[in-house]
Design a protein around this motif. Structure first.
Motif, PDB file in Angstrom:
ATOM      1  N   LYS A 100       2.278   5.116  -2.712  1.00 18.37           N
ATOM      2  CA  LYS A 100       3.272   5.731  -3.588  1.00 18.37           C
ATOM      3  C   LYS A 100       4.205   4.686  -4.189  1.00 18.37           C
ATOM      4  CE  LYS A 100       3.375  10.126  -1.086  1.00 18.37           C
ATOM      5  NZ  LYS A 100       4.224  11.073  -0.317  1.00 18.37           N
ATOM      6  N   LEU A 101       4.554   4.946  -5.456  1.00 17.18           N
ATOM      7  CA  LEU A 101       5.568   4.158  -6.145  1.00 17.18           C
ATOM      8  C   LEU A 101       6.683   5.107  -6.581  1.00 17.18           C
ATOM      9  CD1 LEU A 101       3.307   1.800  -8.303  1.00 17.18           C
ATOM     10  CD2 LEU A 101       4.593   1.187  -6.256  1.00 17.18           C
ATOM     11  N   GLU A 102       7.467   4.707  -7.559  1.00 16.59           N
ATOM     12  CA  GLU A 102       8.543   5.569  -8.036  1.00 16.59           C
ATOM     13  C   GLU A 102       7.976   6.786  -8.755  1.00 16.59           C
ATOM     14  OE1 GLU A 102       9.190   2.866 -12.078  1.00 16.59           O
ATOM     15  OE2 GLU A 102      10.830   3.186 -10.651  1.00 16.59           O
ATOM     16  N   LYS A 103       8.674   7.916  -8.619  1.00 19.95           N
ATOM     17  CA  LYS A 103       8.288   9.188  -9.221  1.00 19.95           C
ATOM     18  C   LYS A 103       6.868   9.557  -8.804  1.00 19.95           C
ATOM     19  CE  LYS A 103      11.467   8.683 -13.109  1.00 19.95           C
ATOM     20  NZ  LYS A 103      11.629   8.630 -14.580  1.00 19.95           N
ATOM     21  N   ARG A 124       1.866  -4.507  -3.686  1.00 23.73           N
ATOM     22  CA  ARG A 124       2.934  -3.548  -3.959  1.00 23.73           C
ATOM     23  C   ARG A 124       4.272  -4.219  -3.724  1.00 23.73           C
ATOM     24  NH1 ARG A 124       4.577   2.153  -1.057  1.00 23.73           N
ATOM     25  NH2 ARG A 124       5.602   0.710   0.359  1.00 23.73           N
ATOM     26  N   THR A 154       1.435   5.748  -8.547  1.00 24.03           N
ATOM     27  CA  THR A 154       0.837   5.217  -7.328  1.00 24.03           C
ATOM     28  C   THR A 154       0.189   3.869  -7.624  1.00 24.03           C
ATOM     29  OG1 THR A 154      -1.248   6.375  -7.770  1.00 24.03           O
ATOM     30  CG2 THR A 154       0.373   7.509  -6.370  1.00 24.03           C
ATOM     31  N   PHE A 203       4.206  -1.244   3.252  1.00 23.95           N
ATOM     32  CA  PHE A 203       3.004  -0.816   2.542  1.00 23.95           C
ATOM     33  C   PHE A 203       1.947  -0.283   3.510  1.00 23.95           C
ATOM     34  CE2 PHE A 203      -0.552  -2.260  -0.552  1.00 23.95           C
ATOM     35  CZ  PHE A 203      -0.639  -0.974  -1.048  1.00 23.95           C
ATOM     36  N   GLU A 262      10.168  -3.760  -2.354  1.00 25.22           N
ATOM     37  CA  GLU A 262      11.339  -2.881  -2.443  1.00 25.22           C
ATOM     38  C   GLU A 262      11.006  -1.424  -2.123  1.00 25.22           C
ATOM     39  OE1 GLU A 262      11.063  -2.110  -7.271  1.00 25.22           O
ATOM     40  OE2 GLU A 262      12.387  -3.652  -6.458  1.00 25.22           O
ATOM     41  N   TYR A 263       9.723  -1.067  -2.117  1.00 27.68           N
ATOM     42  CA  TYR A 263       9.332   0.307  -1.811  1.00 27.68           C
ATOM     43  C   TYR A 263       9.109   0.534  -0.318  1.00 27.68           C
ATOM     44  CZ  TYR A 263       8.656   0.790  -6.824  1.00 27.68           C
ATOM     45  OH  TYR A 263       8.851   0.821  -8.182  1.00 27.68           O
ATOM     46  N   GLY A 264       9.400  -0.447   0.488  1.00 27.79           N
ATOM     47  CA  GLY A 264       9.261  -0.277   1.922  1.00 27.79           C
ATOM     48  C   GLY A 264       7.921  -0.772   2.429  1.00 27.79           C
ATOM     49  N   ASP A 299       0.321   3.094   2.129  1.00 29.77           N
ATOM     50  CA  ASP A 299       1.197   4.023   1.416  1.00 29.77           C
ATOM     51  C   ASP A 299       1.181   3.618  -0.054  1.00 29.77           C
ATOM     52  OD1 ASP A 299       3.082   5.774   0.532  1.00 29.77           O
ATOM     53  OD2 ASP A 299       4.785   4.829   1.542  1.00 29.77           O
TER      54      ASP A 299
END
Length: 307
Positions: free
Chosen positions: A120-123, A270, A126, A277, A273-275, A118
Motif C-alpha cells: 500500500k501507498l498513499e490513498k 518502497r 499500491t 515494507f 516514509e510509509y513504514g 505491504d
C-alpha cells in the motif's frame, strides 16, 4: 343491420332463414397505434461495501484473541492454541541445521525465504509487482548466467564478448530469438537498440531490457558484471516473494549475509516514509518446517551497548 326473412313451407314445416346484408366498408389505410409499454423503473442496486479487515491490537491483553496464552508453560502443547514464535534470524538458521541433523536429510538442501509485503501507498495507490536482480555476497550456484547483448556497434560488441556475453548482435539476434534459436537468462541492450527490439516484448516479457532494472545502458562491463553473476527474484501473487537464498551446508554468517542482501533490495522498492515494507518473514529448508524470523533485526540491528 337489417335482414330479410324468407318463409318456406316444405313438408308441413315452417322454415325461416336470415340472410345477412353485405356492407361494403372502406379499407383501413393506416396501422393501429402500438400500445405503449409501461416504462420499467430501474431500481438502483446498492453497491456492496466491502468491509476492510480490522486489525485488532491485542498487545495489551493478557492473551491474544482466539488463543490460549501468549506462550506455553510446558514443553508439550498444541501449537495452534498459541501464536507462532518470531525468532532471531541466527536462531532460526540454527534450528534449521538442527532439524537436518535429527532427520538425517541432505546437508546441501536449499534454504528458502518467504516474505509478505505491504504494497500500500498513499490513498488507493499500491506498489507495482516488480522483478529485481541483486548481487548475493555468497553465491550458492556453481554456474554463471547466460547473457545476451543487443548492440550494432562493433567496439561495444567486442567489449561484451570479452566480458563473457554468450550472444551479441543487432537485428539478426532479434530474429534468432523470435525463432527460438537463442535463449538466455538475461538480456541487456544499449539505448540505440531499443526501437529495434520492440518485437521481442511479448517474447521476453519480464526479461525485456528496461532502464529501471539496469539492463539498458552504455556501460556494458558494469551491466555484464551485474547480470553474469546476479540473482533474480520477483513478486508473486501481488505481495509475496518466495525464492532460494542459500544451501543449508553454507556457514551461518554467509546465509545471514544473503538474507540481508535480499531484504535490503526488497525494501528499496518502497519509500521508507510509509513504514515497514515487510509484514512477515519466514525461513525454511527443503525438508523442515517454516520458521518465522524478525526481519527488523537484520535491517535495523539494535545498537550495541557501550558499557
Amino acid at each position: 343491420m337489417a335482414s330479410c326473412v324468407r318463409t318456406l313451407l316444405k313438408g308441413g314445416y315452417l322454415l325461416t332463414s336470415r340472410t345477412p346484408r353485405v356492407c361494403h366498408l372502406p379499407a383501413r389505410s393506416y396501422a393501429p397505434a402500438r400500445a405503449q409499454k409501461k416504462k420499467e423503473v430501474k431500481k438502483e442496486v446498492e453497491k456492496e461495501v466491502k468491509k476492510e479487515k480490522r486489525v485488532i491490537d491485542d498487545s495489551a491483553r493478557h492473551k491474544p484473541y482466539g488463543l490460549t496464552a501468549w506462550a506455553p508453560v510446558d514443553d508439550v502443547y498444541v501449537a495452534r492454541f498459541y501464536p507462532r514464535p518470531v525468532l532471531a534470524p541466527a536462531v532460526a538458521l540454527l534450528r534449521l541445521k538442527l532439524y537436518q541433523e535429527l532427520d538425517a536429510t541432505a546437508p546441501d538442501q536449499p534454504v528458502y525465504i518467504d516474505l509478505k509485503l505491504d504494497m500500500k501507498l498513499e490513498k488507493k495507490k499500491t506498489v507495482d509487482a516488480f522483478v529485481s536482480t541483486v548481487q548475493l555476497p555468497h553465491s550458492f550456484s556453481t554456474g554463471l548466467n547466460t547473457v545476451a547483448v543487443f548492440t550494432e556497434n562493433p567496439e561495444q560488441a567486442q567489449v561484451a564478448r570479452e566480458q563473457g556475453a554468450q550472444f551479441v548482435g543487432g537485428p539478426e539476434l532479434v530474429e534468432q530469438i523470435l525463432e527460438d534459436e537463442v535463449s538466455a537468462d538475461f538480456y541487456i541492450s544499449v539505448p540505440e537498440m531499443l526501437p529495434k527490439i520492440v518485437p521481442l516484448k511479448n517474447k521476453l516479457r519480464k526479461k525485456f531490457p528496461k532502464s529501471k532494472r539496469g539492463s539498458v545502458g552504455v556501460n556494458i562491463p558494469k551491466m555484464m558484471a551485474m547480470f553474469k553473476t546476479g540473482f533474480e527474484y520477483q513478486v508473486e501473487k501481488d505481495c509475496y516473494v518466495r525464492t532460494q537464498i542459500a544451501t543449508l551446508d553454507m556457514p551461518t554468517e554467509h546465509i545471514l549475509a544473503n538474507v540481508k542482501s535480499i531484504l535490503t533490495d526488497v525494501c528499496s522498492h518502497r519509500p521508507a516514509e510509509y513504514g515497514p515494507f515487510i509484514e512477515r518473514s519466514i525461513l525454511a529448508s527443503h525438508t523442515s518446517e517454516a520458521l518465522r524470523f524478525s526481519s527488523q533485526e537484520i535491517l535495523q540491528p539494535p545498537p550495541a551497548d557501550k558499557s
